[in-house]
Every structure is written in structure tokens, then in C-alpha cells.
Scaffold this motif. Structure first.
Motif, PDB file in Angstrom:
ATOM      1  N   THR A 152      14.351  86.523 103.206  1.00 16.05           N
ATOM      2  CA  THR A 152      14.451  85.360 102.323  1.00 16.05           C
ATOM      3  C   THR A 152      13.604  85.566 101.072  1.00 16.05           C
ATOM      4  O   THR A 152      12.612  86.303 101.087  1.00 16.05           O
ATOM      5  N   LEU A 153      14.002  84.902 100.004  1.00 12.89           N
ATOM      6  CA  LEU A 153      13.297  85.003  98.726  1.00 12.89           C
ATOM      7  C   LEU A 153      13.133  83.615  98.135  1.00 12.89           C
ATOM      8  O   LEU A 153      14.096  82.840  98.044  1.00 12.89           O
ATOM      9  N   VAL A 154      11.913  83.294  97.732  1.00 15.49           N
ATOM     10  CA  VAL A 154      11.620  82.057  97.018  1.00 15.49           C
ATOM     11  C   VAL A 154      10.961  82.423  95.698  1.00 15.49           C
ATOM     12  O   VAL A 154       9.950  83.138  95.679  1.00 15.49           O
ATOM     13  N   VAL A 155      11.539  81.950  94.576  1.00 15.41           N
ATOM     14  CA  VAL A 155      11.020  82.268  93.249  1.00 15.41           C
ATOM     15  C   VAL A 155      10.270  81.067  92.693  1.00 15.41           C
ATOM     16  O   VAL A 155      10.828  79.963  92.588  1.00 15.41           O
ATOM     17  N   ASN A 156       8.999  81.272  92.344  1.00 14.63           N
ATOM     18  CA  ASN A 156       8.171  80.217  91.760  1.00 14.63           C
ATOM     19  C   ASN A 156       7.981  80.469  90.267  1.00 14.63           C
ATOM     20  O   ASN A 156       8.624  81.357  89.696  1.00 14.63           O
ATOM     21  N   ARG A 158       5.279  81.648  88.438  1.00 16.48           N
ATOM     22  CA  ARG A 158       4.683  82.952  88.104  1.00 16.48           C
ATOM     23  C   ARG A 158       4.507  83.831  89.353  1.00 16.48           C
ATOM     24  O   ARG A 158       3.680  84.762  89.360  1.00 16.48           O
ATOM     25  N   SER A 159       5.274  83.544  90.343  1.00 15.08           N
ATOM     26  CA  SER A 159       5.180  84.342  91.566  1.00 15.08           C
ATOM     27  C   SER A 159       6.488  84.251  92.337  1.00 15.08           C
ATOM     28  O   SER A 159       7.366  83.444  92.010  1.00 15.08           O
ATOM     29  N   PHE A 160       6.619  85.081  93.351  1.00 17.26           N
ATOM     30  CA  PHE A 160       7.770  84.990  94.257  1.00 17.26           C
ATOM     31  C   PHE A 160       7.312  85.364  95.659  1.00 17.26           C
ATOM     32  O   PHE A 160       6.333  86.095  95.846  1.00 17.26           O
ATOM     33  N   VAL A 161       8.032  84.834  96.643  1.00 14.12           N
ATOM     34  CA  VAL A 161       7.684  85.047  98.041  1.00 14.12           C
ATOM     35  C   VAL A 161       8.840  85.751  98.740  1.00 14.12           C
ATOM     36  O   VAL A 161       9.964  85.255  98.751  1.00 14.12           O
ATOM     37  N   LEU A 162       8.567  86.914  99.295  1.00 15.60           N
ATOM     38  CA  LEU A 162       9.526  87.625 100.132  1.00 15.60           C
ATOM     39  C   LEU A 162       9.085  87.455 101.575  1.00 15.60           C
ATOM     40  O   LEU A 162       7.907  87.651 101.902  1.00 15.60           O
ATOM     41  N   VAL A 169       6.512  87.428 108.696  1.00 16.67           N
ATOM     42  CA  VAL A 169       5.807  88.092 107.605  1.00 16.67           C
ATOM     43  C   VAL A 169       6.218  87.454 106.288  1.00 16.67           C
ATOM     44  O   VAL A 169       7.412  87.325 105.997  1.00 16.67           O
ATOM     45  N   GLU A 170       5.253  87.046 105.513  1.00 14.28           N
ATOM     46  CA  GLU A 170       5.488  86.506 104.175  1.00 14.28           C
ATOM     47  C   GLU A 170       4.539  87.200 103.202  1.00 14.28           C
ATOM     48  O   GLU A 170       3.350  87.317 103.471  1.00 14.28           O
ATOM     49  N   ILE A 171       5.095  87.635 102.100  1.00 12.58           N
ATOM     50  CA  ILE A 171       4.264  88.280 101.077  1.00 12.58           C
ATOM     51  C   ILE A 171       4.560  87.623  99.735  1.00 12.58           C
ATOM     52  O   ILE A 171       5.686  87.716  99.227  1.00 12.58           O
ATOM     53  N   GLU A 172       3.560  86.992  99.160  1.00 12.77           N
ATOM     54  CA  GLU A 172       3.728  86.391  97.840  1.00 12.77           C
ATOM     55  C   GLU A 172       3.196  87.360  96.795  1.00 12.77           C
ATOM     56  O   GLU A 172       2.115  87.942  96.952  1.00 12.77           O
ATOM     57  N   LYS A 182      11.675  83.699  82.299  1.00 13.65           N
ATOM     58  CA  LYS A 182      12.157  83.905  83.653  1.00 13.65           C
ATOM     59  C   LYS A 182      13.661  83.676  83.656  1.00 13.65           C
ATOM     60  O   LYS A 182      14.142  82.647  83.196  1.00 13.65           O
ATOM     61  N   LYS A 183      14.418  84.687  84.102  1.00 17.24           N
ATOM     62  CA  LYS A 183      15.868  84.599  84.165  1.00 17.24           C
ATOM     63  C   LYS A 183      16.320  84.753  85.604  1.00 17.24           C
ATOM     64  O   LYS A 183      16.312  85.857  86.155  1.00 17.24           O
ATOM     65  N   GLY A 184      16.662  83.652  86.245  1.00  7.40           N
ATOM     66  CA  GLY A 184      17.031  83.719  87.642  1.00  7.40           C
ATOM     67  C   GLY A 184      15.849  84.202  88.460  1.00  7.40           C
ATOM     68  O   GLY A 184      14.761  83.617  88.424  1.00  7.40           O
TER      69      GLY A 184
END
Length: 636
Positions: A152-156, A158-162, A169-172, A182-184
Motif C-alpha cells: 500500500t502507498l499513502v502520499v502526504n 512532504r512524505s509518503f508511506v509504503l 511493516v510501514e516505512i515513511e 507534487k504531481k500525483g
């Protein structure tokens, strides 16, 4: 009766329990666990770009693209890429486990230094514009979920979380730098100032820089302390191997193909990587990897050996599209390398894992390539499997010559091919000598595993061919030559393979001295500032300076050096090792390249197109020096 029944059940349970313990410690299970251990953590795993940082086993990725002021973009970064407009990369140090990497990028005047440092889930990617870079460039930072692994991917902002689907396991990843837009899922960052991509922990630019610097100092200092005056040779060798190291999702294994150019141009797909494994190339990679990584050494030796064909030989090549060269093999150096790895690490399970295939391959040579008492090169017909284009080049002269490993050597010009025997009509001094060496080393392996009958068989076979090699000696010229199976006349066109009888311990000391004095040290043939050309200088083909027609190839140097170790040539070996080292470092210290082959007169690797700039067996030139200086033990 009931007591007997219970006793039987107890014994049966103990047997089953013992079987489970044995299974857990079987060679196959030990290797499976080794591969799982390798395929973990942050590293430059993706074959398509060295600027794609991937976290295994999940397949999280941080991909980097560069964008010009006119909107043009480059997505793939491959060392030695010669295609028009490709970025120029100068590789630096690279740890095997991805804890530190460094590379310089030059594209359209934008010059960057890209470093990374990783510990566990944390990875810092530091992008630093160099002083001479032009302004206006942009960096696209792109989070990716590779190989359809369902993450899964969450885009913030100035950061993103995979994260894994189960959120185990989560890595920001936090972006420090001048964010333009920011484009998409893409973050566009200015290349006018330094950038830090902090995976797993938020850091300031200063803290991120200090973290990377500490990792760099620890990595470089440790290697310099361990290798001392041999550091440059080891650094070149480790770097080319580590940058070429990849994870391929189609076979779910960590491997070290010859270069990313070969792997990504021919067989890469959009979703899955791509690889090219060549036979003796990969064995030599395993041997070099053993200096710094047992696990990677084992992985490459195992994967090429387990690629054995249905007919019982290790193929010349094995590709990720399923193609294997089922018509031909390549120089049999597997037993040599496997024995060297065993002598270094003393793990018998490794021998047990590969012995059956090595013995099958050894027996295949004598059954399929012998003609009049010695081996010839061959190419067999077979029913097509993949219908890949190379499956149409079988049972022919071209396929047989490829089996030598010396693809266009003039030694095979004009030699006829027998389609009924599937053989070149020429006894090959190089392959015959390497085969004797293979029998010798495989006999040592058989004895170590207590296969006494096999060891006896192998020693008898080695002695048979070693004796027959005497027929290729020419007393008049003091050298060994290939010989026609039609006329039994010598072919006086030579190459370094004519020194390979030294590997088979076939010559007497007196004969060996003549070979060295009259040919190896002859400046009209093989000796010079740089050694050892694939064609002697007095052969007309030397001037071709094209692939195996005159250029210097590191595996030839290595095998000739190994042969010299069987005899008393202390000063010659020292000079040979020194010249080999100087050739490697000429390009490595100036441009960070390790070439596939080199010009025999100038020592330049980049003067022709058919010389991959970052091909790992070029580092054998340095490995020779490590052997000569006692860093690597000789197991002759």
C-alpha cells in the motif's frame, strides 16, 4: 501387545522427528534460508536503474528520475550506458548489503553525487549537486510498489508511506529539500540545492548528511584497514560486483549478472526485472564475491550450477526469459570455484548441494565432446523450447566456437564443423586442459564427501586426458597447439588458452619453462606493458583489436596465472600480477570503470563499442594481485 504397539509408535515418532530435523538442515533448506537472508533490506536491487532503492522482501521502492528545464526526463540509470542521451555514471564504493553506496551522475550538464546509507528499516538517500552543475534541474522522487506484491502507498504533503498489506511493516519517507510541486504520487524537487530522502525516520538535512558520512567512513575505513595496500584492487572488485548485484522477482533470487546493460536491455519487462547469467562468468563472480560475502558467493555458484540443462551440462547462458543454450556449454571452471569456496568456508553442505550437477557435467564432456582422445568444441541440435532467436544457431560452427568462451578467436577461423558429430574438427588444447583441471578438483570434492568410487573414476579420467595432451606438444616450437581431427596437423594460430596445459599439470618443468620463456615473455607474442592479449602480436588478427581478436580479457589472465602457480615461476608471477593490477587500476582510479576487455597496447577499455564499461569479470585483474599478495589463498 499394547506395549509393543506403543513402543513402535514411539520409535516411529522419533524417526519422523529426526527426519524433520535432517530436513531443516538439508543442503536445499540451508540454501533456501541463505537466499531469504540475502533478499532483505535496502539496496539497489532493481536491474533497470541503480537510482532505484528497493526494500526487500516487500518490494517498496524509492525511484529517482531527473528532469531538464525543458521538461525532458531520464528514468533509467545504468552504468556504462552508451545509448544516445543516456546519463554518464561514475560508480564509487558499494557495500554488498546496501549499508553504503556512492555514485556520480552527469546528465545534460546536471552533475550530482548520490549516496545512500541504510540500517534496518532506515535508509537515507543524499543527493548533492556538484560545484560545476548547471542550474534549473529537477529531481522526481517517486514511491513505487514493485513486482505486484500488493503493498500500500499513502502520499502526504512532504512524505509518503509504503506499507505491507497487513501493515506489519510501514516505512515513511520524508523529503528534505526545495520541494517545487507534487504531481500525483511524484514529488518534484529542485536540484539547485542538496536533497535528503529519509526513509524510516524524519531528519534534518544536517542530521541526514552526518548519518551518511558516518556510514561512509565506517565502510571505507574498515576495508582500508583490512586490505591495506591492496585496497584499490579490492574496492574496484567489490564495487563492480555490488553494483551489478540484483534481485530478480521471476526466480525470486539474489544473483549477480555480468552487468545491468546485458540484463536490462535484453530481458527486462515492465513489471519484472531481467537477468543474464553466463557460465564461467558467474563462477568467477562467485569466486571474487567470496572475498567479502560468503552468501553472495554461494548464491551465484548455486544458481548457475542449478541451471544445468536436461542433457546434463551447465549452459553457456541462462536468461530470465527461460532460454538456456541447450546446444553448448562453456569452459568447465565450476569445480575449481566450488572447491575454492569450500576451502575458504569449510561448509560441507555446500559441496553436497552441487556435487551431483558438477559430476553430471563432468561426465557429459567426455561422452559428448571427445574425438580421438581429446575434447573438441561442439554445438548439438535439440528440439526448441523457447523459440528465442538463439535457438536457431545450433549444430553449427558459430555455436561451437561460443562454447570456447572466445567468441570470435582466430584460432577457429576456417576450422570445419562436422554436423554428424556436432563437433569442430579440431582438438582444443584449452578445453581439454580445463577439463583435466575439472576432473582433478572434482576428485578432491568427491574424496571430501567420501565418494571414493567417483574419485577414482575422476582421477583415471584426468590421467587419461593429461596423457593425451602430450600429443598437442610441439617440441620444435616449445608450445601446445590445437590439432585437426581430419589431418592430425597442428593449427599454429594460438591464444592464451595454449598455456592452459599448465592448469592440467601436463608439461614437465622444462617444457613449462620453454612455454614461458619462448612465448609468454616474448614481446613479439604475449608480453608487454599490458598482458595478456587474446591473440599474439605477430598474428594478423591482433590488429583487429575487436573482442577476442587482440584485446586483453581478465579471465584469460587469471587462468594463465593459475597455471603458473603449478610451477616454479616466482618472478614471472609477480610481474604478471603487477601488470594485471596496473591495467585494472588505470581505468578504475580515473573513471570508476571495470571493463569487459582492454586494448592490449594502450590499456584503454573504452576505445571500442564491444567492451562493456562495468562487467564484473574485469575485476579478475585485481583478484590476481590479491592472490599474489596472499589476501586470497591459492588452492592449486
Amino acid at each position: 501387545m499394547k506395549r509393543i504397539f506403543l513402543l513402535v509408535l514411539l520409535i516411529l515418532g522419533l524417526v519422523i522427528s529426526s527426519f524433520k530435523v535432517l530436513s531443516a538442515n538439508s543442503p536445499e533448506k540451508l540454501y533456501e534460508n541463505l537466499q531469504k537472508k540475502l533478499a532483505s533490506g535496502w539496496n539497489t536491487w532493481d536491474t533497470r536503474s541503480v537510482l532505484t532503492h528497493v526494500f526487500l522482501p516487500y518490494g517498496f521502492a524509492v525511484d529517482l528520475n531527473m528532469i531538464d528545464s525543458d521538461g525532458s526526463r531520464v528514468k533509467r540509470f545504468r552504468i556504462g550506458d552508451r545509448s544516445k542521451g543516456a546519463p554518464i555514471l561514475q560508480p564509487g564504493p558499494h557495500s554488498f548489503d546496501g549499508t553504503y553506496t556512492k555514485i556520480t551522475v552527469n546528465w545534460r550538464g546536471y552533475k550530482l553525487q548520490v549516496e545512500s546509507a541504510a540500517i534496518g528499516l532506515k535508509n537515507v538517500i543524499l543527493i548533492t549537486p556538484l560545484a560545476e552543475t548547471k542550474k534549473g534541474g529537477r529531481l522526481a522522487v517517486i514511491p513505487e510498489i514493485l513486482w505486484k506484491r500488493g503493498n500500500t502507498l499513502v502520499v502526504n504533503t512532504r512524505s509518503f508511506v509504503l506499507a505491507s498489506r497487513d501493515r506489519a511493516v510501514e516505512i515513511e519517507t520524508y523529503i528534505e529539500g526545495e520541494l517545487l510541486e507534487k504531481k500525483g504520487k511524484e514529488f518534484i524537487v529542485s536540484l539547485n540545492s542538496p536533497i535528503a530522502l529519509c526513509c524510516g525516520e524524519a531528519m534534518s538535512l544536517e542530521k541526514a548528511t552526518a548519518f551518511v558520512k558516518r556510514q561512509a567512513q565506517e565502510f571505507v575505513t574498515t576495508n582500508k584497514k583490512r586490505f591495506g595496500e591492496n585496497y584499490d584492487c579490492y574496492n574496484a572488485m567489490q564495487s563492480v560486483l555490488a553494483w551489478d548485484n540484483i534481485y530478480d522477482p521471476s526466480i525470486r533470487k539474489v544473483i549477480t549478472p555480468v552487468s545491468r546493460i546485458w540484463s536490462s536491455e535484453w530481458f527486462a519487462s515492465e513489471d519484472f526485472g531481467g537477468f543474464t547469467l553466463f557460465c564461467w562468468d558467474t563462477y568467477f563472480a562467485a569466486m571474487m564475491l567470496a572475498v567479502g560475502s560468503k552468501e553472495l558467493a554461494y548464491a551465484n555458484a548455486v544458481e548457475i550450477t542449478k541451471a544445468i540443462t536436461e542433457c546434463g551440462f551447465i549452459p553457456n547462458c541462462f536468461y530470465s526469459n527461460g532460454f538456456k543454450s541447450r546446444d553448448r556449454s562453456q569452459p568447465p571452471v565450476g569445480s575449481l570455484v566450488v572447491w575454492m569456496l569450500y576451502k575458504q568456508y569449510k561448509e560441507k553442505w555446500f559441496l553436497e548441494l552441487l556435487y551431483k550437477e558438477l559430476l553430471t557435467w563432468n561426465r557429459w564432456w567426455s561422452k559428448n565432446r571427445e574425438d580421438k582422445g581429446l575434447l573438441c568444441l561442439g554445438s548439438n541440435p535439440y528440439e526448441k523450447v523457447t523459440y528465442f532467436r538463439s535457438e536457431f544457431d545450433t549444430n553449427c560452427h558459430y555455436g561451437a566456437v561460443l562454447e570456447s568462451g572466445l567468441d570470435n578467436s582466430p584460432m577457429y577461423d576456417g576450422v570445419s564443423f562436422n554436423k554428424q558429430k556436432h563437433l569442430l574438427e579440431q582438438q582444443d588444447v584449452g578445453i581439454s586442459s580445463l577439463y583435466v583441471m575439472d576432473c582433478d578438483y572434482l576428485a578432491l570434492i568427491a574424496e571430501e564427501l567420501n565418494y571414493k568410487k567417483d574419485a577414482m573414476e575422476l582421477r583415471e579420467r584426468a590421467d587419461y586426458y593429461r596423457t593425451n595432451l602430450k600429443g598437442l606438444w610441439d617440441e620444435k616450437t616449445g608450445f601446445y597447439y590445437n590439432r585437426s581431427t581430419r589431418t592430425m596437423d597442428f593449427n599454429y594460430r594460438t591464444s592464451p588458452t595454449c598455456f592452459y596445459p599448465l592448469l592440467a599439470k601436463a608439461p614437465t618443468q622444462n617444457q613449462a619453462e620453454r612455454m614461458v620463456k619462448e612465448h609468454l615473455l616474448n614481446t613479439n607474442e604475449f608480453w608487454g606493458k599490458y598482458v595478456i592479449p587474446s591473440v599474439p602480436k605477430n598474428d594478423p588478427a591482433f590488429k583487429d583489436n575487436e573482442y577476442w581478436r587482440g584485446r586483453i580479457w581478465a579471465p584469460l589472465n587469471f587462468l594463465v596465472y593459475m597455471g603458473l602457480n603449478n610451477y616454479e615461476f616466482r618472478e614471472v608471477k609477480r610481474l604478471f600480477a603487477e601488470k594485471s593490477k596496473n591495467l585494472l587500476l588505470k581505468s578504475w582510479l580515473s573513471h570508476g570503470y571495470v571493463f569487459e576487455n582492454y586494448n592490449a597496447l594502450t590499456g584503454i577499455g573504452d576505445d571500442v563499442v564491444r567492451s562493456d564499461k562495468f562487467y564484473h569479470w574485469g575485476a579478475l585483474l585485481g583478484y590476481i594481485s590479491l592472490m599474489e599478495n596472499g589476501v586470497v589463498c591459492k588452492y592449486n
